[in-house]
Design an enzyme around this catalytic site. Structure first.
Site, PDB file in Angstrom:
ATOM      1  N   ASP A   1       0.843  -1.197   0.000  1.00  0.00           N
ATOM      2  CA  ASP A   1       0.000   0.000   0.000  1.00  0.00           C
ATOM      3  C   ASP A   1       0.880   1.250   0.000  1.00  0.00           C
ATOM      4  OD1 ASP A   1      -2.146  -1.706   0.265  1.00  0.00           O
ATOM      5  OD2 ASP A   1      -2.248  -1.483   2.446  1.00  0.00           O
TER       6      ASP A   1
HETATM    7  N1  URA Z   1      -1.209  -5.886   4.011  1.00  0.00           N
HETATM    8  C1  URA Z   1      -1.691  -4.640   4.009  1.00  0.00           C
HETATM    9  O1  URA Z   1      -2.702  -4.353   4.627  1.00  0.00           O
HETATM   10  N2  URA Z   1      -1.026  -3.717   3.306  1.00  0.00           N
HETATM   11  C2  URA Z   1       0.118  -3.957   2.630  1.00  0.00           C
HETATM   12  O2  URA Z   1       0.696  -3.061   2.012  1.00  0.00           O
HETATM   13  C3  URA Z   1       0.605  -5.267   2.637  1.00  0.00           C
HETATM   14  C4  URA Z   1      -0.082  -6.229   3.344  1.00  0.00           C
END
Ligand code: URA
Length: 241
Positions: free
Chosen positions: A106
């Site tokens: 993310d």
């Molecule tokens: N899980 C999440 O919530 N975000 C990420 O970036 C990776 C795994």
């Protein structure tokens, strides 16, 4: 390895464009096994020929593999009109290579991100058949408990219907805010955040610290990258002829 045109071999390092490569050959600055290259169109096996420019080995690689410490606020994408991407953090000679991130983090998640131009190995690594565990360091609001650990281990089904495979929750500290290592066998959208939110302990910080047997290099600072070593590529199954 298959023979390739010399200008293509030179350009694949990212140091020169095809045009620049042709010019270097014309100027007699490219040596193959110690003798000046006659033509940029000549074909050579880059794995066995010793190719130098101005006396320096060109550092040929069939594929490029980088480990990056992705900083927060940057997108795991190759291009995006809306913001900075991980590719923007690379110098021009690497930006030219068509690298892409192996999977996504993310925008606000930090940590280990692999970048490559080796589509086949990247695809294999992401395939569910491969079971590459991903480990995240998470901070949460709220106190993590043994019940949370048991729920992760049992395999959660979220209210929106998302069925999660059994996962590990190793609680590092528990209090008003908590810290944990989360190990997932899969990588569904926002998965760590969704699983912890479902337990009423929303994530306040998330960093990926390991993929399979490959830990995030502690020497890397956010935004920095380095090339994977041969051993690390072997671990990933990315070392081949
Ligand atoms: N899980 C999440 O919530 N975000 C990420 O970036 C990776 C795994």
């Amino acid at each position: 390895m298959e023979k390739q045109r010399l200008d293509r071999i030179l350009a694949s390092t990212g140091k020169w464009s095809r045009r620049e490569a042709k010019l270097l050959v014309k100027q007699g600055r490219v040596l193959i096994d110690g003798s000046p290259a006659a033509s940029a169109e000549e074909k050579w096996d880059p794995a066995s020929a010793v190719i130098t420019v101005d006396g320096e080995d060109i550092g040929y690689r069939q594929f490029t593999w980088l480990m990056m410490y992705k900083p927060g606020g940057v997108l795991s994408a190759t291009e995006d009109g809306k913001g900075r991407t991980v590719i923007d953090l690379l110098p021009p000679e690497l930006r030219r290579l068509g690298l892409f991130p192996v999977g996504r983090l993310d925008k606000d998640t930090e940590g280990l991100l692999l970048l490559t131009d080796d589509g086949k190995t990247a695809h294999d690594l992401l395939s569910p058949r491969h079971h590459v565990d991903k480990v995240y360091y998470a901070r949460t609001a709220g106190c993590l408990t043994e019940d949370d650990r048991a729920a992760f281990r049992a395999g959660m089904t979220l209210r929106d219907g998302l069925r999660c495979l059994p996962a590990e929750l190793e609680i590092l500290s528990a209090g008003e805010t908590s810290e944990a290592l989360v190990t997932l066998r899969e990588g569904k959208f926002h998965q760590v955040k969704r699983m912890l939110s479902a337990r009423g302990k929303p994530v306040t910080y998330l960093r990926r610290v390991r993929m399979g047997n490959l830990p995030l290099d502690p020497e890397l600072m956010p935004g920095e990258y380095r090339f994977l070593t041969t051993e690390e590529r072997e671990i990933l199954g990315a070392e081949r002829d």
